[in-house]
Every structure is written in C-alpha cells, then in structure tokens.
Scaffold this motif. Structure first.
Motif, PDB file in Angstrom:
ATOM      1  N   LEU A  69      71.682  33.763  -9.886  1.00 27.46           N
ATOM      2  CA  LEU A  69      71.950  32.982  -8.680  1.00 27.46           C
ATOM      3  C   LEU A  69      73.028  33.641  -7.816  1.00 27.46           C
ATOM      4  CD1 LEU A  69      71.748  29.311  -9.960  1.00 27.46           C
ATOM      5  CD2 LEU A  69      69.987  30.674  -8.819  1.00 27.46           C
ATOM      6  N   ILE A  70      74.033  34.222  -8.453  1.00 23.76           N
ATOM      7  CA  ILE A  70      75.080  34.930  -7.703  1.00 23.76           C
ATOM      8  C   ILE A  70      74.495  36.164  -7.012  1.00 23.76           C
ATOM      9  CG2 ILE A  70      77.200  36.298  -7.961  1.00 23.76           C
ATOM     10  CD1 ILE A  70      77.969  34.231 -10.200  1.00 23.76           C
ATOM     11  N   ILE A  71      73.644  36.891  -7.702  1.00 26.62           N
ATOM     12  CA  ILE A  71      73.012  38.081  -7.118  1.00 26.62           C
ATOM     13  C   ILE A  71      72.130  37.685  -5.935  1.00 26.62           C
ATOM     14  CG2 ILE A  71      71.343  39.945  -7.548  1.00 26.62           C
ATOM     15  CD1 ILE A  71      72.477  39.999 -10.473  1.00 26.62           C
ATOM     16  N   VAL A  72      71.342  36.625  -6.092  1.00 24.25           N
ATOM     17  CA  VAL A  72      70.483  36.159  -4.998  1.00 24.25           C
ATOM     18  C   VAL A  72      71.341  35.749  -3.797  1.00 24.25           C
ATOM     19  CG1 VAL A  72      68.897  34.309  -4.286  1.00 24.25           C
ATOM     20  CG2 VAL A  72      68.527  35.524  -6.445  1.00 24.25           C
ATOM     21  N   THR A  73      72.436  35.053  -4.056  1.00 25.87           N
ATOM     22  CA  THR A  73      73.335  34.649  -2.970  1.00 25.87           C
ATOM     23  C   THR A  73      73.899  35.876  -2.254  1.00 25.87           C
ATOM     24  OG1 THR A  73      73.897  32.616  -4.137  1.00 25.87           O
ATOM     25  CG2 THR A  73      75.425  33.330  -2.421  1.00 25.87           C
ATOM     26  N   ALA A  74      74.301  36.886  -3.017  1.00 22.65           N
ATOM     27  CA  ALA A  74      74.819  38.124  -2.412  1.00 22.65           C
ATOM     28  C   ALA A  74      73.730  38.825  -1.602  1.00 22.65           C
ATOM     29  CB  ALA A  74      75.368  39.053  -3.493  1.00 22.65           C
ATOM     30  N   ALA A  75      72.501  38.849  -2.107  1.00 21.98           N
ATOM     31  CA  ALA A  75      71.390  39.484  -1.389  1.00 21.98           C
ATOM     32  C   ALA A  75      71.091  38.748  -0.092  1.00 21.98           C
ATOM     33  CB  ALA A  75      70.147  39.541  -2.280  1.00 21.98           C
ATOM     34  N   LEU A  76      71.111  37.422  -0.133  1.00 22.42           N
ATOM     35  CA  LEU A  76      70.875  36.644   1.090  1.00 22.42           C
ATOM     36  C   LEU A  76      72.000  36.841   2.100  1.00 22.42           C
ATOM     37  CD1 LEU A  76      69.500  33.346  -0.490  1.00 22.42           C
ATOM     38  CD2 LEU A  76      68.214  34.999   0.900  1.00 22.42           C
ATOM     39  N   ALA A  77      73.250  36.896   1.626  1.00 26.98           N
ATOM     40  CA  ALA A  77      74.385  37.133   2.524  1.00 26.98           C
ATOM     41  C   ALA A  77      74.282  38.521   3.149  1.00 26.98           C
ATOM     42  CB  ALA A  77      75.701  36.982   1.760  1.00 26.98           C
ATOM     43  N   ASN A  78      73.879  39.509   2.372  1.00 33.11           N
ATOM     44  CA  ASN A  78      73.700  40.866   2.882  1.00 33.11           C
ATOM     45  C   ASN A  78      72.605  40.891   3.949  1.00 33.11           C
ATOM     46  OD1 ASN A  78      74.166  43.872   2.651  1.00 33.11           O
ATOM     47  ND2 ASN A  78      72.006  43.775   2.075  1.00 33.11           N
ATOM     48  N   ALA A  79      71.501  40.190   3.690  1.00 36.77           N
ATOM     49  CA  ALA A  79      70.398  40.144   4.662  1.00 36.77           C
ATOM     50  C   ALA A  79      70.837  39.484   5.965  1.00 36.77           C
ATOM     51  CB  ALA A  79      69.196  39.410   4.067  1.00 36.77           C
ATOM     52  N   ALA A  80      71.559  38.378   5.844  1.00 34.86           N
ATOM     53  CA  ALA A  80      72.042  37.684   7.047  1.00 34.86           C
ATOM     54  C   ALA A  80      73.020  38.556   7.825  1.00 34.86           C
ATOM     55  CB  ALA A  80      72.696  36.358   6.662  1.00 34.86           C
ATOM     56  N   ALA A  81      73.926  39.218   7.113  1.00 37.66           N
ATOM     57  CA  ALA A  81      74.888  40.099   7.776  1.00 37.66           C
ATOM     58  C   ALA A  81      74.174  41.270   8.443  1.00 37.66           C
ATOM     59  CB  ALA A  81      75.922  40.606   6.765  1.00 37.66           C
ATOM     60  N   PHE A  82      73.171  41.825   7.772  1.00 38.95           N
ATOM     61  CA  PHE A  82      72.427  42.942   8.361  1.00 38.95           C
ATOM     62  C   PHE A  82      71.763  42.511   9.669  1.00 38.95           C
ATOM     63  CE2 PHE A  82      68.881  45.649   9.240  1.00 38.95           C
ATOM     64  CZ  PHE A  82      69.377  46.924   8.958  1.00 38.95           C
ATOM     65  N   ARG A  83      71.102  41.365   9.649  1.00 40.06           N
ATOM     66  CA  ARG A  83      70.437  40.861  10.871  1.00 40.06           C
ATOM     67  C   ARG A  83      71.445  40.608  11.983  1.00 40.06           C
ATOM     68  NH1 ARG A  83      65.308  42.297  11.106  1.00 40.06           N
ATOM     69  NH2 ARG A  83      64.511  42.180   9.010  1.00 40.06           N
ATOM     70  N   LEU A  84      72.575  40.062  11.624  1.00 41.21           N
ATOM     71  CA  LEU A  84      73.609  39.759  12.613  1.00 41.21           C
ATOM     72  C   LEU A  84      74.189  41.040  13.220  1.00 41.21           C
ATOM     73  CD1 LEU A  84      75.304  37.435  13.869  1.00 41.21           C
ATOM     74  CD2 LEU A  84      76.954  37.842  12.046  1.00 41.21           C
ATOM     75  N   ILE A  85      74.469  42.021  12.373  1.00 39.94           N
ATOM     76  CA  ILE A  85      75.120  43.251  12.837  1.00 39.94           C
ATOM     77  C   ILE A  85      74.131  44.240  13.449  1.00 39.94           C
ATOM     78  CG2 ILE A  85      76.424  45.289  12.078  1.00 39.94           C
ATOM     79  CD1 ILE A  85      77.598  43.418   9.839  1.00 39.94           C
ATOM     80  N   TRP A  86      73.001  44.443  12.792  1.00 38.28           N
ATOM     81  CA  TRP A  86      72.097  45.535  13.168  1.00 38.28           C
ATOM     82  C   TRP A  86      70.768  45.100  13.759  1.00 38.28           C
ATOM     83  CZ3 TRP A  86      74.760  49.747  13.338  1.00 38.28           C
ATOM     84  CH2 TRP A  86      75.796  49.947  12.435  1.00 38.28           C
ATOM     85  N   GLY A  87      70.397  43.843  13.611  1.00 42.74           N
ATOM     86  CA  GLY A  87      69.064  43.399  14.017  1.00 42.74           C
ATOM     87  C   GLY A  87      68.665  43.795  15.423  1.00 42.74           C
ATOM     88  N   ALA A  88      69.545  43.616  16.384  1.00 41.59           N
ATOM     89  CA  ALA A  88      69.219  43.921  17.781  1.00 41.59           C
ATOM     90  C   ALA A  88      69.278  45.411  18.075  1.00 41.59           C
ATOM     91  CB  ALA A  88      70.186  43.176  18.700  1.00 41.59           C
ATOM     92  N   HIS A  89      69.873  46.198  17.195  1.00 41.52           N
ATOM     93  CA  HIS A  89      70.061  47.628  17.461  1.00 41.52           C
ATOM     94  C   HIS A  89      68.963  48.508  16.860  1.00 41.52           C
ATOM     95  CE1 HIS A  89      73.994  46.675  19.040  1.00 41.52           C
ATOM     96  NE2 HIS A  89      74.235  45.966  17.938  1.00 41.52           N
ATOM     97  N   MET A  90      68.119  47.945  16.019  1.00 42.92           N
ATOM     98  CA  MET A  90      67.122  48.760  15.316  1.00 42.92           C
ATOM     99  C   MET A  90      66.179  49.490  16.269  1.00 42.92           C
ATOM    100  SD  MET A  90      66.254  46.347  12.039  1.00 42.92           S
ATOM    101  CE  MET A  90      65.024  47.431  11.367  1.00 42.92           C
ATOM    102  N   THR A  91      65.897  48.904  17.422  1.00 40.50           N
ATOM    103  CA  THR A  91      64.979  49.561  18.363  1.00 40.50           C
ATOM    104  C   THR A  91      65.592  50.816  18.963  1.00 40.50           C
ATOM    105  OG1 THR A  91      65.788  48.160  20.169  1.00 40.50           O
ATOM    106  CG2 THR A  91      63.816  47.414  18.989  1.00 40.50           C
ATOM    107  N   ARG A  92      66.897  50.967  18.890  1.00 47.40           N
ATOM    108  CA  ARG A  92      67.570  52.127  19.479  1.00 47.40           C
ATOM    109  C   ARG A  92      67.823  53.254  18.501  1.00 47.40           C
ATOM    110  NH1 ARG A  92      72.247  48.826  22.213  1.00 47.40           N
ATOM    111  NH2 ARG A  92      71.251  47.043  21.277  1.00 47.40           N
ATOM    112  N   TRP A  93      67.445  53.073  17.235  1.00 46.54           N
ATOM    113  CA  TRP A  93      67.663  54.140  16.261  1.00 46.54           C
ATOM    114  C   TRP A  93      66.566  55.172  16.425  1.00 46.54           C
ATOM    115  CZ3 TRP A  93      68.172  50.416  11.541  1.00 46.54           C
ATOM    116  CH2 TRP A  93      69.404  49.732  11.625  1.00 46.54           C
ATOM    117  N   PRO A  94      66.923  56.429  16.659  1.00 44.92           N
ATOM    118  CA  PRO A  94      65.876  57.446  16.802  1.00 44.92           C
ATOM    119  C   PRO A  94      65.124  57.632  15.486  1.00 44.92           C
ATOM    120  CG  PRO A  94      68.068  58.450  16.877  1.00 44.92           C
ATOM    121  CD  PRO A  94      68.252  56.955  16.769  1.00 44.92           C
ATOM    122  N   GLY A  95      65.669  58.369  14.564  1.00 46.28           N
ATOM    123  CA  GLY A  95      65.017  58.569  13.276  1.00 46.28           C
ATOM    124  C   GLY A  95      65.900  58.128  12.149  1.00 46.28           C
TER     125      GLY A  95
END
Length: 161
Positions: A105-131
């Motif tokens: 349960l702790i690992i799942v919580t950490a994975a969900l927090a990582n996913a949410a943080a990734f979307r918050l930080i990088w979600g809008a920028h993914m279209t601008r990554w070249p390769g």
C-alpha cells in the motif's frame, strides 16, 4: 495503518462484501484474475510511456504515446482497485496485520504520488520534447516503472508471507 485496514475489513464484512467473497467458489478466483488483468493494463500502459520518456523509441512522440496509453493504465488501476477490494474483503483481518501488504500500500501510494507529480510538472511540456526528455522527467519515469513493478511483486509476495 493497521487500525484503518482493520476498520475497512470490518466495514466490508458488515456490508456483505467479505462474506460474499469468502462464500463463493467463483468470486475470489475471478477477482484475482481481474486484478492480474488490471496489473497488466497498468504496467503495460504506463510502462511503455515510462520507457519512452526514459529514452526508448525516440522517434515516436512521447505525448502521443502517453495520450494513447495513459487511459489504458488508468483503466487498469480502476480495475485493480475494484478487484483488490474484493480480494482484501476475503481476508481483511489477516491482511491488515501483514507487513508485506502494508508495504504494498505504501508503494502504491508512492507510485500514485509520483504519477500525479509527473503530470503536474511535465504533463503540459511533453509535446515540446524533441527526442529526449529532461533528466528529471526521465528519473520520475524510471521511479514510476520501478514502483509499479515493486507494487506488483509485493502483491505476489503476500501469498508467501
């Protein structure tokens, strides 16, 4: 955490899910199969996205892969939550005391927090990554893959603890 899990197990028994999942010859194996299907959908979907962000398949746009596979991963997560609740209800009192289940349960919580943080930080920028994605995004993708695989492995280890 044990007291919250014990309370959840009692509530699932009270509303009838526990007796239903223990009292049928089909409910538990079907829920277990659906839980595995959810894991395949989750890790298969988000794992491909993570591997792309980490640097594989650079010719393919990361944003497009994410747009196609994130809904598959979310569907897998929803399926795992639903089927996992049934599996938990079947033996909630014992699982509430299981250190392996608690770690899962702790690992799942950490994975969900990582996913949410990734979307918050990088979600809008993914279209601008070249390769190549930025190093921090690659690190978060690697953490995602490792955390989801660890959650799946922890789920299997519950049976042996």
């Amino acid at each position: 955490m044990e007291s919250a899990l014990t309370a959840a197990a009692s509530w699932l028994d009270f509303i009838g899910v526990g007796p239903w999942s223990r009292g049928s010859t089909l409910v538990y194996p079907v829920a277990n199969t659906l839980h595995l299907l959810g894991l395949v959908m989750l890790v298969g979907g988000i794992g491909i996205v993570d591997l792309r962000i980490m640097g594989l398949w650079r010719a393919l746009p990361a944003a497009e892969i994410s747009r196609a596979l994130t809904p598959v991963a979310i569907g897998g997560l929803v399926l795992m939550i639903a089927s996992g609740s049934i599996l938990f209800a079947a033996d909630g009192a014992a699982l509430a005391r299981s250190a392996v289940f608690g770690r899962k349960l702790i690992i799942v919580t950490a994975a969900l927090a990582n996913a949410a943080a990734f979307r918050l930080i990088w979600g809008a920028h993914m279209t601008r990554w070249p390769g190549t994605a930025p190093g921090a995004a690659r690190a978060m993708a690697a953490a995602s893959l490792l955390l989801w695989l660890a959650a799946g492995a922890s789920g299997r280890w519950i049976a042996y603890s």
